[in-house]
Scaffold this motif. Structure first.
Motif, PDB file in Angstrom:
ATOM      1  N   ALA A  59       0.838  -1.208   0.000  1.00  0.00           N
ATOM      2  CA  ALA A  59       0.000   0.000   0.000  1.00  0.00           C
ATOM      3  C   ALA A  59       0.870   1.255   0.000  1.00  0.00           C
ATOM      4  N   LYS A  60       0.552   2.165  -0.894  1.00  0.00           N
ATOM      5  CA  LYS A  60       1.207   3.467  -0.948  1.00  0.00           C
ATOM      6  C   LYS A  60       0.346   4.535  -0.285  1.00  0.00           C
ATOM      7  N   LYS A  61      -0.957   4.286  -0.290  1.00  0.00           N
ATOM      8  CA  LYS A  61      -1.915   5.228   0.290  1.00  0.00           C
ATOM      9  C   LYS A  61      -3.094   4.441   0.833  1.00  0.00           C
ATOM     10  N   VAL A  62      -3.542   4.810   2.040  1.00  0.00           N
ATOM     11  CA  VAL A  62      -4.707   4.161   2.638  1.00  0.00           C
ATOM     12  C   VAL A  62      -5.782   5.222   2.835  1.00  0.00           C
ATOM     13  N   LEU A  63      -6.938   4.990   2.241  1.00  0.00           N
ATOM     14  CA  LEU A  63      -8.087   5.885   2.390  1.00  0.00           C
ATOM     15  C   LEU A  63      -9.014   5.283   3.439  1.00  0.00           C
ATOM     16  N   TRP A  64      -9.279   6.064   4.498  1.00  0.00           N
ATOM     17  CA  TRP A  64     -10.082   5.592   5.625  1.00  0.00           C
ATOM     18  C   TRP A  64     -11.477   6.206   5.584  1.00  0.00           C
ATOM     19  N   VAL A  65     -12.504   5.366   5.589  1.00  0.00           N
ATOM     20  CA  VAL A  65     -13.884   5.822   5.723  1.00  0.00           C
ATOM     21  C   VAL A  65     -14.207   5.815   7.209  1.00  0.00           C
ATOM     22  N   GLU A  66     -14.707   6.930   7.719  1.00  0.00           N
ATOM     23  CA  GLU A  66     -14.959   7.040   9.156  1.00  0.00           C
ATOM     24  C   GLU A  66     -16.367   6.629   9.564  1.00  0.00           C
ATOM     25  N   ASN A  67     -17.364   6.994   8.838  1.00  0.00           N
ATOM     26  CA  ASN A  67     -18.757   6.709   9.214  1.00  0.00           C
ATOM     27  C   ASN A  67     -19.289   5.602   8.317  1.00  0.00           C
ATOM     28  N   SER A  68     -19.131   4.363   8.767  1.00  0.00           N
ATOM     29  CA  SER A  68     -19.459   3.232   7.902  1.00  0.00           C
ATOM     30  C   SER A  68     -20.617   2.387   8.417  1.00  0.00           C
ATOM     31  N   TYR A  69     -21.373   2.884   9.376  1.00  0.00           N
ATOM     32  CA  TYR A  69     -22.460   2.097   9.953  1.00  0.00           C
ATOM     33  C   TYR A  69     -23.607   1.932   8.957  1.00  0.00           C
ATOM     34  N   LEU A  70     -24.019   0.698   8.774  1.00  0.00           N
ATOM     35  CA  LEU A  70     -25.225   0.375   8.006  1.00  0.00           C
ATOM     36  C   LEU A  70     -26.106  -0.495   8.885  1.00  0.00           C
ATOM     37  N   GLU A  71     -27.362  -0.157   8.987  1.00  0.00           N
ATOM     38  CA  GLU A  71     -28.278  -0.940   9.810  1.00  0.00           C
ATOM     39  C   GLU A  71     -28.317  -2.384   9.318  1.00  0.00           C
ATOM     40  N   GLY A  72     -28.175  -3.319  10.243  1.00  0.00           N
ATOM     41  CA  GLY A  72     -28.217  -4.733   9.914  1.00  0.00           C
ATOM     42  C   GLY A  72     -26.859  -5.321   9.544  1.00  0.00           C
ATOM     43  N   ASP A  73     -25.832  -4.493   9.435  1.00  0.00           N
ATOM     44  CA  ASP A  73     -24.498  -4.963   9.078  1.00  0.00           C
ATOM     45  C   ASP A  73     -23.827  -5.595  10.299  1.00  0.00           C
ATOM     46  N   ASP A  74     -23.382  -6.827  10.175  1.00  0.00           N
ATOM     47  CA  ASP A  74     -22.706  -7.496  11.292  1.00  0.00           C
ATOM     48  C   ASP A  74     -21.212  -7.668  11.039  1.00  0.00           C
ATOM     49  N   THR A  75     -20.638  -6.836  10.143  1.00  0.00           N
ATOM     50  CA  THR A  75     -19.218  -6.956   9.788  1.00  0.00           C
ATOM     51  C   THR A  75     -18.367  -5.858  10.410  1.00  0.00           C
ATOM     52  N   ASP A  76     -18.925  -5.030  11.268  1.00  0.00           N
ATOM     53  CA  ASP A  76     -18.232  -3.867  11.824  1.00  0.00           C
ATOM     54  C   ASP A  76     -17.857  -2.859  10.738  1.00  0.00           C
ATOM     55  N   GLY A  77     -18.534  -2.901   9.629  1.00  0.00           N
ATOM     56  CA  GLY A  77     -18.327  -1.905   8.579  1.00  0.00           C
ATOM     57  C   GLY A  77     -17.354  -2.316   7.487  1.00  0.00           C
ATOM     58  N   HIS A  78     -17.430  -3.553   7.009  1.00  0.00           N
ATOM     59  CA  HIS A  78     -16.588  -3.937   5.880  1.00  0.00           C
ATOM     60  C   HIS A  78     -16.772  -2.949   4.734  1.00  0.00           C
ATOM     61  N   ILE A  79     -15.674  -2.574   4.121  1.00  0.00           N
ATOM     62  CA  ILE A  79     -15.733  -1.604   3.028  1.00  0.00           C
ATOM     63  C   ILE A  79     -16.514  -2.149   1.831  1.00  0.00           C
ATOM     64  N   ASP A  80     -16.506  -3.460   1.633  1.00  0.00           N
ATOM     65  CA  ASP A  80     -17.222  -4.004   0.475  1.00  0.00           C
ATOM     66  C   ASP A  80     -18.739  -3.878   0.600  1.00  0.00           C
ATOM     67  N   MET A  81     -19.212  -3.445   1.771  1.00  0.00           N
ATOM     68  CA  MET A  81     -20.637  -3.141   1.935  1.00  0.00           C
ATOM     69  C   MET A  81     -20.940  -1.715   1.489  1.00  0.00           C
ATOM     70  N   LEU A  82     -19.893  -0.896   1.321  1.00  0.00           N
ATOM     71  CA  LEU A  82     -20.065   0.537   1.053  1.00  0.00           C
ATOM     72  C   LEU A  82     -19.524   0.994  -0.287  1.00  0.00           C
ATOM     73  N   ALA A  83     -18.349   0.496  -0.676  1.00  0.00           N
ATOM     74  CA  ALA A  83     -17.690   1.006  -1.887  1.00  0.00           C
ATOM     75  C   ALA A  83     -16.743  -0.039  -2.458  1.00  0.00           C
ATOM     76  N   ARG A  84     -16.514   0.038  -3.749  1.00  0.00           N
ATOM     77  CA  ARG A  84     -15.565  -0.829  -4.449  1.00  0.00           C
ATOM     78  C   ARG A  84     -14.835  -0.008  -5.502  1.00  0.00           C
ATOM     79  N   PHE A  85     -13.626  -0.416  -5.846  1.00  0.00           N
ATOM     80  CA  PHE A  85     -12.924   0.169  -6.987  1.00  0.00           C
ATOM     81  C   PHE A  85     -13.406  -0.516  -8.241  1.00  0.00           C
ATOM     82  N   VAL A  86     -13.533   0.235  -9.326  1.00  0.00           N
ATOM     83  CA  VAL A  86     -13.909  -0.358 -10.617  1.00  0.00           C
ATOM     84  C   VAL A  86     -12.913   0.045 -11.668  1.00  0.00           C
TER      85      VAL A  86
END
Length: 70
Positions: A43-70
């Motif tokens: 990793a050269k750069k790490v982008l951190w998402v701070e507010n990742s809560y989704l109702e019903g999510d039991d992953t503690d906010g996995h990024i793949d529930m919110l965003a993906r690179f395409v």
């Protein structure tokens, strides 16, 4: 999987609520996590998402529930 997302060019996308959660990585600090990602994934750069809560999510906010690179 799902806690980190990479663009394959050295940019990592993740969430603080997941990767820095004490129940997941032993209480790593943000800088320690970035050093680990750099050393182990190139990793050269790490982008951190701070507010990742989704109702019903039991992953503690996995990024793949919110965003993906395409």
């Amino acid at each position: 999987g799902g806690a980190i997302e990479s663009d394959g060019e050295g940019v990592i996308l993740t969430t603080k609520s997941c990767l820095l959660n004490k129940n997941r990585n032993g209480g790593l600090s943000q800088s320690e996590a970035e050093e680990f990602l750099s050393k182990n994934l190139g990793a050269k750069k790490v982008l951190w998402v701070e507010n990742s809560y989704l109702e019903g999510d039991d992953t503690d906010g996995h990024i793949d529930m919110l965003a993906r690179f395409v």
